[in-house]
Write a protein that holds these residues in place. Sequence first.
Motif, PDB file in Angstrom:
ATOM      1  N   VAL A  33      -1.964 -28.433  59.290  1.00  0.00           N
ATOM      2  CA  VAL A  33      -2.491 -29.734  58.885  1.00  0.00           C
ATOM      3  C   VAL A  33      -1.759 -30.824  59.657  1.00  0.00           C
ATOM      4  N   ASP A  34      -2.516 -31.638  60.374  1.00  0.00           N
ATOM      5  CA  ASP A  34      -1.931 -32.716  61.164  1.00  0.00           C
ATOM      6  C   ASP A  34      -1.707 -33.941  60.284  1.00  0.00           C
ATOM      7  N   ARG A  35      -0.447 -34.302  60.113  1.00  0.00           N
ATOM      8  CA  ARG A  35      -0.123 -35.485  59.315  1.00  0.00           C
ATOM      9  C   ARG A  35       0.583 -36.540  60.162  1.00  0.00           C
ATOM     10  N   SER A  36       0.374 -36.466  61.457  1.00  0.00           N
ATOM     11  CA  SER A  36       1.043 -37.404  62.359  1.00  0.00           C
ATOM     12  C   SER A  36       0.561 -38.835  62.151  1.00  0.00           C
ATOM     13  N   HIS A  37      -0.650 -38.985  61.572  1.00  0.00           N
ATOM     14  CA  HIS A  37      -1.181 -40.335  61.337  1.00  0.00           C
ATOM     15  C   HIS A  37      -0.620 -40.961  60.059  1.00  0.00           C
ATOM     16  N   LEU A  38       0.134 -40.187  59.282  1.00  0.00           N
ATOM     17  CA  LEU A  38       0.704 -40.683  58.027  1.00  0.00           C
ATOM     18  C   LEU A  38       2.158 -41.102  58.230  1.00  0.00           C
ATOM     19  N   THR A  39       2.596 -42.054  57.412  1.00  0.00           N
ATOM     20  CA  THR A  39       3.987 -42.522  57.457  1.00  0.00           C
ATOM     21  C   THR A  39       4.599 -42.364  56.071  1.00  0.00           C
ATOM     22  N   GLU A  40       5.630 -41.526  55.959  1.00  0.00           N
ATOM     23  CA  GLU A  40       6.281 -41.335  54.662  1.00  0.00           C
ATOM     24  C   GLU A  40       7.184 -42.533  54.353  1.00  0.00           C
ATOM     25  N   ILE A  41       7.175 -42.971  53.101  1.00  0.00           N
ATOM     26  CA  ILE A  41       8.052 -44.063  52.663  1.00  0.00           C
ATOM     27  C   ILE A  41       8.864 -43.600  51.462  1.00  0.00           C
ATOM     28  N   ASN A  42       9.991 -44.287  51.214  1.00  0.00           N
ATOM     29  CA  ASN A  42      10.837 -43.921  50.079  1.00  0.00           C
ATOM     30  C   ASN A  42      11.146 -45.149  49.233  1.00  0.00           C
ATOM     31  N   GLU A  43      11.856 -44.905  48.146  1.00  0.00           N
ATOM     32  CA  GLU A  43      12.128 -45.972  47.180  1.00  0.00           C
ATOM     33  C   GLU A  43      13.034 -47.051  47.755  1.00  0.00           C
ATOM     34  N   GLN A  44      13.935 -46.679  48.614  1.00  0.00           N
ATOM     35  CA  GLN A  44      14.834 -47.664  49.222  1.00  0.00           C
ATOM     36  C   GLN A  44      14.057 -48.663  50.085  1.00  0.00           C
TER      37      GLN A  44
END
Length: 690
Positions: free
Chosen positions: A88-99
């Motif tokens: 599954v290609d997830r290169s177009h997504l950007t993970e973010i975190n609570e900080q």
Amino acid sequence: MIKREIQLSKEFKTQATKAILAINLFTLTYLIILLLAVLLTGLCIAGGVSLIVIKPMFITIALGIGLASLGVLILIFLLKFIFKSHKVDRSHLTEINEQQEPELFKMIREIVQSVGTNFPKKVYLSSEVNAAVFYDSSFWSMFFPVKKNLLIGLGLVNAVTKEELKAILSHEFGHFSQRTMKVGSYVYNVNQVIFNMLFENESYESLVQRWANVSGYFSIFVIIAGKINEGIQWILRKLYIVVNKNYLGLSREMEFHADEIAASVAGYEPLKNSLLRMSLADHSFNSVLNFYDNRISENIKSVNLYQDQSSVINFLAELNSLPKTNGLPDISLEEQSKYNKSKLVIKDQWASHPTTEERICRLEKTGFSAKYDSDSLANCIFNNISETQKRIANKLFESVNYQGETKEFVNEKFIEEYKREILSNSFSKIYNGYYDNKNPLNFDLNQDKPINDKITIDELFSDEKVDLVYTSVALQNDIQILTNISNKSILVKTFDYNGVRFKSKNSGKLIEELKPQLERLNELIKINDLEIYKYFRRVEQQQNKPNELEQLYFEFFEFDKNFDSKYEIYTKLLNDLQFTSVTTPFEQIRANFKRIKPTEELLKIEINQLLGDAIFQSEITTEIKEKLEKYTSTTLEYFGGVSYFDENLNILYTAINNYGYLISRKYFLMKRKLLTYQEELIKNHTQQAV
């Protein structure tokens, strides 16, 4: 707000049962086929060994090995999906975190607590107008719990308020709480198996072909295995329909249930408002993307796609006189469907989501209302939203292959260009949308009927007259769909028309009842078109202008009469050239190119006429003109020896596609020229009256 108690509906439980039964049916059928294949393999191997033992000689050895391979080939066909990897290609997504985004994660935690579900494994940002729940679906996800991920599209965030975003995310967390999401994992893997056996057979066919080439005796059993595999594929196609139709029925109920959960958390109003605005948000974002797609050759990109999206939303709201709340347009259900006059309702068994109308109706029935003293744009909960937007948008532009140094359009430049394009491709508001989806109908310009001096322009383009147009358009479309039902191009058992349930076999009778209605409508529209012409003719005479209106109508009607035959050159050539995209014998290729020569000559004549047409002076770019002149000025060969001349073929296809565009564009330009002249007559008439 505390979530109210939600009960699963009877429909939800029924669809869940059907979906699970369908998956069980597939599993049982597949296991039976696999068991039979194992038995067949055992019998084939035993038969092959016996044949060799009874009379060992070359022919019996070859036949024995071939017979033994028959079952093995079928077994490989049934099990090859196990060895297929799915990345599954997830290169177009950007993970973010609570900080990075504390306010957003605070909202998510509040929703998780209200809904009573688990916090997502990961939170991703994407560019699109969307929000979704997803998880890594694999073979093992069918048996073990898998943590779900949350996807939030910035194109959506950019078009909603904080409370609306809360409602949307509550809807997604409603899915988090649905145990039936596990069914989706089963369906996903079932579809992977079916798809693999139906379409991913290149390596298998290569293996089979190599085996057949070893010996002519082997090829006999390869053919038999192929026929058995075709039978298995036929069964799989039938199972695909059963599994997916039942799952999609469940999917629609899951949407209703998630909506109800969202309403219980945030009230139904925010989700309703966002649903009504989503088509505008989606259209606006796609308009921005199309704008920059068309400028790739100029190396132009956006400074911030989402500022551009907001500008388009505001411009379209202004253009359509939409009221605003919290800086965003309010769209009513009536406004969204005012041009939809269709009376035909067919339940789409392949839709994964209910219609917006269905969702809003169910939302309002929940009675979960909530009022808010104030609200703000959802962008406000992000830290430095502008930088985040640019970062996400840059991922889109990374895949674009610019040929030189890029130039960035600031938002002011974008909206100026966008407005100019939209206004140059639309008609004056004085027409009230009358001509947006229709052309002036052909009538006798020399009719000697008395002029109605009392009729006004407001009457000619009244809402009542516009309704006639859209009712006619809808009726024409309904008749076409009913024709498809009648000839079984569309397979349905029943449908509703004007609130009455019909069986598909009665569609032909209904068509015959509707045709006279369509004829009467079109006659009324034609009468109004004639009245419009006479009205503007009178205004033109009052202004002592030369008889330009009649000439414009005459030229438009003449082009309209010849348009189909001119456009047919485009469609015929594309159809006749389909052989270039499939394997074709060399002699047939040469014969095909010889056959299209007369049509090609017609194309060149028409292109030269278009290039010399004054209406295109400011329309045809230098690039298009050069390409068309290159095509018309030379005789090109497209095939020689054993290969195509790709460069010449590209010139041909470019010419054909540009011709198709220009011939359609001329139709619009002639219509706009006529309507613009009428608009000028009205402006002059108004100024003289003042």
